[in-house]
Design a protein around this motif. Structure first.
Motif, PDB file in Angstrom:
ATOM      1  N   GLN A 211      38.034  47.071  36.782  1.00 25.10           N
ATOM      2  CA  GLN A 211      39.368  47.658  36.857  1.00 25.10           C
ATOM      3  C   GLN A 211      40.417  46.545  36.929  1.00 25.10           C
ATOM      4  O   GLN A 211      40.145  45.474  37.480  1.00 25.10           O
ATOM      5  CB  GLN A 211      39.472  48.525  38.103  1.00 25.10           C
ATOM      6  CG  GLN A 211      38.545  49.724  38.047  1.00 25.10           C
ATOM      7  CD  GLN A 211      38.566  50.533  39.336  1.00 25.10           C
ATOM      8  OE1 GLN A 211      39.360  50.267  40.235  1.00 25.10           O
ATOM      9  NE2 GLN A 211      37.688  51.509  39.406  1.00 25.10           N
ATOM     10  N   PHE A 212      41.600  46.856  36.405  1.00 23.30           N
ATOM     11  CA  PHE A 212      42.683  45.863  36.394  1.00 23.30           C
ATOM     12  C   PHE A 212      42.980  45.337  37.803  1.00 23.30           C
ATOM     13  O   PHE A 212      43.292  44.184  37.998  1.00 23.30           O
ATOM     14  CB  PHE A 212      43.965  46.498  35.834  1.00 23.30           C
ATOM     15  CG  PHE A 212      44.246  46.123  34.414  1.00 23.30           C
ATOM     16  CD1 PHE A 212      43.450  46.596  33.397  1.00 23.30           C
ATOM     17  CD2 PHE A 212      45.300  45.290  34.094  1.00 23.30           C
ATOM     18  CE1 PHE A 212      43.697  46.250  32.089  1.00 23.30           C
ATOM     19  CE2 PHE A 212      45.561  44.926  32.778  1.00 23.30           C
ATOM     20  CZ  PHE A 212      44.752  45.418  31.778  1.00 23.30           C
ATOM     21  N   ARG A 213      42.886  46.232  38.775  1.00 19.57           N
ATOM     22  CA  ARG A 213      43.242  45.819  40.135  1.00 19.57           C
ATOM     23  C   ARG A 213      42.240  44.806  40.694  1.00 19.57           C
ATOM     24  O   ARG A 213      42.508  44.172  41.697  1.00 19.57           O
ATOM     25  CB  ARG A 213      43.360  47.034  41.044  1.00 19.57           C
ATOM     26  CG  ARG A 213      42.049  47.785  41.240  1.00 19.57           C
ATOM     27  CD  ARG A 213      42.245  48.883  42.266  1.00 19.57           C
ATOM     28  NE  ARG A 213      41.136  49.826  42.162  1.00 19.57           N
ATOM     29  CZ  ARG A 213      41.217  51.079  42.529  1.00 19.57           C
ATOM     30  NH1 ARG A 213      42.329  51.561  42.975  1.00 19.57           N
ATOM     31  NH2 ARG A 213      40.176  51.875  42.432  1.00 19.57           N
ATOM     32  N   ASN A 214      41.080  44.711  40.062  1.00 21.65           N
ATOM     33  CA  ASN A 214      40.089  43.733  40.524  1.00 21.65           C
ATOM     34  C   ASN A 214      40.106  42.463  39.680  1.00 21.65           C
ATOM     35  O   ASN A 214      39.115  41.738  39.615  1.00 21.65           O
ATOM     36  CB  ASN A 214      38.690  44.348  40.499  1.00 21.65           C
ATOM     37  CG  ASN A 214      38.546  45.453  41.511  1.00 21.65           C
ATOM     38  OD1 ASN A 214      39.237  45.439  42.532  1.00 21.65           O
ATOM     39  ND2 ASN A 214      37.708  46.418  41.236  1.00 21.65           N
TER      40      ASN A 214
ATOM     41  N   ALA B 192      47.726  42.249  36.183  1.00 26.14           N
ATOM     42  CA  ALA B 192      46.474  42.005  36.905  1.00 26.14           C
ATOM     43  C   ALA B 192      46.645  42.360  38.378  1.00 26.14           C
ATOM     44  O   ALA B 192      47.758  42.337  38.914  1.00 26.14           O
ATOM     45  CB  ALA B 192      46.094  40.537  36.767  1.00 26.14           C
ATOM     46  N   GLY B 193      45.523  42.681  39.014  1.00 25.90           N
ATOM     47  CA  GLY B 193      45.565  43.005  40.439  1.00 25.90           C
ATOM     48  C   GLY B 193      46.169  41.860  41.233  1.00 25.90           C
ATOM     49  O   GLY B 193      46.971  42.073  42.131  1.00 25.90           O
TER      50      GLY B 193
ATOM     51  N   THR C  53      42.728  52.940  29.703  1.00 28.91           N
ATOM     52  CA  THR C  53      42.604  52.134  30.897  1.00 28.91           C
ATOM     53  C   THR C  53      43.820  52.416  31.766  1.00 28.91           C
ATOM     54  O   THR C  53      44.938  52.197  31.348  1.00 28.91           O
ATOM     55  CB  THR C  53      42.612  50.650  30.535  1.00 28.91           C
ATOM     56  OG1 THR C  53      41.480  50.422  29.725  1.00 28.91           O
ATOM     57  CG2 THR C  53      42.524  49.779  31.758  1.00 28.91           C
TER      58      THR C  53
ATOM     59  N   SER D 120      45.309  52.593  36.091  1.00 36.55           N
ATOM     60  CA  SER D 120      44.918  52.149  37.420  1.00 36.55           C
ATOM     61  C   SER D 120      44.956  53.297  38.413  1.00 36.55           C
ATOM     62  O   SER D 120      45.046  53.095  39.595  1.00 36.55           O
ATOM     63  CB  SER D 120      45.794  50.981  37.868  1.00 36.55           C
ATOM     64  OG  SER D 120      47.127  51.342  37.737  1.00 36.55           O
TER      65      SER D 120
ATOM     66  N   TYR E  47      42.600  56.137  39.592  1.00 37.08           N
ATOM     67  CA  TYR E  47      41.247  56.674  39.461  1.00 37.08           C
ATOM     68  C   TYR E  47      40.990  57.802  40.466  1.00 37.08           C
ATOM     69  O   TYR E  47      40.235  58.705  40.191  1.00 37.08           O
ATOM     70  CB  TYR E  47      40.200  55.574  39.674  1.00 37.08           C
ATOM     71  CG  TYR E  47      40.300  54.454  38.677  1.00 37.08           C
ATOM     72  CD1 TYR E  47      39.660  54.543  37.445  1.00 37.08           C
ATOM     73  CD2 TYR E  47      41.054  53.317  38.949  1.00 37.08           C
ATOM     74  CE1 TYR E  47      39.763  53.528  36.516  1.00 37.08           C
ATOM     75  CE2 TYR E  47      41.160  52.297  38.031  1.00 37.08           C
ATOM     76  CZ  TYR E  47      40.515  52.397  36.812  1.00 37.08           C
ATOM     77  OH  TYR E  47      40.627  51.386  35.885  1.00 37.08           O
TER      78      TYR E  47
ATOM     79  N   LYS F  12      55.099  48.224  38.314  1.00 39.42           N
ATOM     80  CA  LYS F  12      53.802  48.330  37.637  1.00 39.42           C
ATOM     81  C   LYS F  12      53.369  49.786  37.495  1.00 39.42           C
ATOM     82  O   LYS F  12      52.887  50.208  36.446  1.00 39.42           O
ATOM     83  CB  LYS F  12      52.741  47.527  38.404  1.00 39.42           C
ATOM     84  CG  LYS F  12      52.798  46.042  38.079  1.00 39.42           C
ATOM     85  CD  LYS F  12      52.159  45.203  39.135  1.00 39.42           C
ATOM     86  CE  LYS F  12      50.708  44.988  38.950  1.00 39.42           C
ATOM     87  NZ  LYS F  12      50.174  43.915  39.821  1.00 39.42           N
TER      88      LYS F  12
END
Lengths: 484, 261
Positions: free
Chosen positions: A430-433, A450-451, B2, B4, B6, B155
């Motif tokens: 995931q982007f947050r990671n 990015a995260g 994709t 963020s 979930y 974001k």
């Protein structure tokens, strides 16, 4: 054939008749690139074999002392004129003095004890003109998922080969002389297909269990492409109308989907990812600027940067400035650019913490591959500079992952975030990671999404505002304060 | 796609407000393909009864989900804030949706979930919705600005904006309470948004003394679909009483308000 007369003089008393045996001798050719860790053992292994009279190492401009070690170990060392396994093999064939030539890989240690005997026996007995060494190992992914299905379509007679991509081969020089060698990963399958098309007698022998290094995912992708290209181009040579039917295409698609799913499952365990920009981040300078200084096109480069605002056209036009420069010269240039001192440690530290580490660069794969090899990173996304006969053509191929898809998270037509998104989907992260590290306005979007975005010695104030963390010294050490 | 988002959490206390919070969560889940977690924190009520009610709720709503997301139910014991924060951290919730009725002090005191407290404690966006607010399309997203570039809000706004093909409206008061002009922050925020997304952005300078009131007036005029704020005093309604009770504009807005720290 060259026969060597060996005299068995032990226990021979004056007046007794000498027992003379005629024995066929072989040449072993080992193409090598940076194999310092294993080359000595491989040469010693060859020298122990009774049929081996000559061991030739074709050094592909190694930078780790492979050539010196090989010379010390008693091999004849020839420096390859230009990079590529195919060219090295051809030079090995030209230099070999015996009719029977065995090709071995320089990075396998240990080889099963009877490898050379097994490979040469059918040739010495004149039962074959070319022998492919099969071996036991976990199924090679490219072999099972690319080579075998394509062989089944275009060359059904060869589909029964257990290891069609094996680099351990032996054959007669007269046949090798007639071959045109592919370069890189296509070479081994290309030789097998050429031998088949020349109607040489081919055998596959099992030489036992071999422990081989796993390739990176990027390496597997490149290998798959080159192997597929070699098989299809040989099929076309043989029969210009040879094309895959829709049934075949459906089969390949099915295999492709299965492979993708398998990779996704396999990669589900990797949950975190760190990506680094290359120029002025991992490297302490910009590759193209150093090239400009070395090859005298600084003014042209500055002019282009000033006037060409479209990033795509700019990349293409900058590529043209490198036209005619040899790969070796460019590699020397890369070699001369310092990496941030603790980058290797950083990569190791991140990997220990479970991160996949990669590079996303608007530079060239030539540079990113060099860095990957040096620091043992996992992947890279960069532009590919084309080479022909070892020289840059000036053409630049941009990876499709840089371009926006309808699902693009940022929507920019050409952006590093698209590449990051592609990598995240590929590795199921995931982007947050994600950690994204960069220094310039090119990295701004990626760092923003990015995260944890990291502005590294940023030239733009805005970058520091977008980033979650700012590093102002040329060291990645402080990154670990924020990495779990 | 994709994205963020979930997991969406809906704290459940079996009141009527839960119904529209769940309905909004399902709308979002169907658009963004995320999971919906219905979580009840036991507060002296019978666990068995609460469990049965949760199960009934899941049975009732699960057929409403038509995306790739699923519905989960959980029952927790203990301090509601602590338990919800732990759940949010442990199961990586991306959004909390709470239903709001008309604000009154007593209800606020009795309420099991305070928006500003939850968004601070769990560091998660909290979307406050009323029965009337639509959440399946956020075409007009308002981002009120105070003194800082709100990166996390940007974001999330960029993500929602890309998905719902929205326009982001950056709004700022002409003058801050100190008397200085707020243009630099507005310009920088605009640059940041334009650097990380292609979602259209409009910068608007509002007249007025209170950012919350001016933003709500503007939102009403353009018929906005979402307002994104911080849980800080700049986004509280004016007046001594409102400041004392930390009455965020969420409690005074007809349209959905998303609060994130």
């Amino acid at each position: 054939m060259v026969y060597v007369l060996k005299r068995y003089t032990r226990n021979v008393r004056p007046g007794r008749v000498f027992r003379i045996k005629m024995e066929i001798m072989v040449t072993v050719v080992i193409p090598a690139l940076n194999e310092a860790n294993t080359i000595r053992q491989v040469i010693q292994f060859c020298k122990q074999e009774r049929h081996v009279d000559e061991v030739i190492v074709i050094d592909d401009t190694s930078e780790d002392g492979t050539a010196e070690i090989a010379k010390e170990a008693g091999a004849i060392v020839l420096k390859s004129a230009s990079r590529g396994k195919g060219i090295s093999m051809k030079e090995g064939v030209d230099a070999a003095k015996h009719e029977i030539i065995v090709f071995l890989d320089g990075d396998i240690d240990p080889y099963p004890i009877d490898t050379i005997d097994a490979l040469t026996a059918p040739l010495i007995a004149d039962e074959a003109d070319f022998v492919k060494g099969g071996f036991s190992r976990n199924a090679g992914r490219v072999t099972e998922l690319v080579a075998k299905p394509l062989l089944a379509i275009f060359f059904p007679a060869l589909s029964s080969f257990a290891q069609p991509l094996s680099g351990m081969i032996a054959g007669k020089k007269q046949f090798f002389k007639k071959l045109e060698f592919f370069n890189d990963y296509g070479v081994d399958i290309g030789i097998l297909l050429d031998m088949y098309l020349m109607k040489a007698r081919i055998q596959e022998v099992n030489i036992g269990y071999i422990e081989n290094k796993s390739k990176s995912w990027e390496g597997l992708g490149k290998m798959s492409k080159e192997v597929a290209k070699a098989i299809i181009s040989k099929a076309r040579e043989e029969d210009s109308s040879a094309t895959a039917t829709s049934q075949d295409v459906a089969t390949i698609e099915e295999i492709n989907n299965a492979m993708h799913e398998a990779l996704q499952e396999n990669l589900a365990e990797h949950k975190r990812l760190a990506v680094f920009d290359v120029d002025d981040t991992v490297l302490t300078d910009r590759f193209i600027d150093v090239c400009a200084r070395e090859y005298g096109f600084t003014a042209k480069l500055e002019d282009l940067r000033q006037h060409e605002k479209d990033p795509l056209i700019l990349t293409k036009r900058i590529g043209l400035l490198l036209k005619g420069i040899s790969m070796d010269a460019l590699l020397n240039t890369i070699h001369g650019i310092k990496m941030v001192e603790d980058f290797k440690e950083t990569v190791r530290g991140l990997k220990e913490k479970g991160y996949l580490v990669g590079l996303i660069s608007h530079g060239y794969t030539l540079v990113t591959n060099y860095i990957i090899k040096n620091v043992d990173a996992d992947f890279a996304v960069a532009n590919q500079l084309e080479f022909f006969e070892g020289k840059a053509t000036g053409e630049v191929n941009m990876p499709s992952s840089y371009f926006a898809s309808p699902d693009s998270v940022c929507g920019h037509a050409f952006c590093k975030t698209n590449a990051l998104q592609y990598v995240c989907e590929k590795f199921n992260v995931q982007f947050r990671n994600c950690i994204a590290v960069g220094d310039s306005v090119d990295d701004l979007c990626m760092i923003g999404h990015a995260g944890m975005g990291v502005a590294f010695c940023a030239k733009e104030k805005l970058l520091e505002k977008v980033a979650a963390k700012v590093i102002r010294e040329k060291s990645f050490r402080s990154l670990f304060e924020f990495v779990k | 796609m994709t994205n963020s988002l979930y997991n969406i959490l809906v704290p459940v206390d079996f009141t009527s407000k839960n119904e529209w919070a769940i309905a909004k969560a399902i709308e979002l889940s169907n658009s963004l393909h995320c999971n919906v977690h219905l979580v009840h924190v036991l507060n002296g009520d019978e666990p068995k009864l609460a469990g049965e009610r949760l199960l009934t709720m899941k049975e009732h709503y699960k057929d409403h989900l038509c995306g790739e997301g699923s519905m989960e139910i959980s029952m927790l014991h203990g301090n509601p804030y602590q338990q919800l924060s732990d759940y949010i951290t442990h199961f990586q919730m991306d959004l909390v949706i709470v239903g709001l009725s008309r604000f009154n002090f007593f209800e606020r005191v009795l309420s099991s979930v305070s928006i500003s407290r939850l968004s601070r404690k769990a560091n998660v966006p909290v979307l406050a919705v009323r029965a009337s607010g639509l959440v399946h399309h956020f075409k007009k997203i308002i981002l009120p600005l105070n003194d800082h570039i709100p990166l996390s809000r940007i974001k999330l706004a960029a993500l929602l904006g890309r998905h719902f093909k929205s326009t982001i409206y950056l709004v700022s008061l002409r003058k801050k309470s100190t008397g200085e002009y707020n243009l630099p922050v507005l310009n920088e925020t605009l640059n940041v948004i334009q650097s990380i997304t292609t979602v259209p952005v409009q910068s608007i300078i509002l007249e007025g003394k209170n950012l919350a009131t001016s933003t709500l007036n503007f939102a009403g005029r353009i018929n906005a679909d979402l307002i994104m704020i911080n849980p800080i005093k700049d986004f509280c309604m004016p007046g001594f009483w409102n400041r004392l009770t930390r009455k965020l504009m969420s409690y005074h807005s007809r349209m959905p308000v998303l609060t994130m720290d």
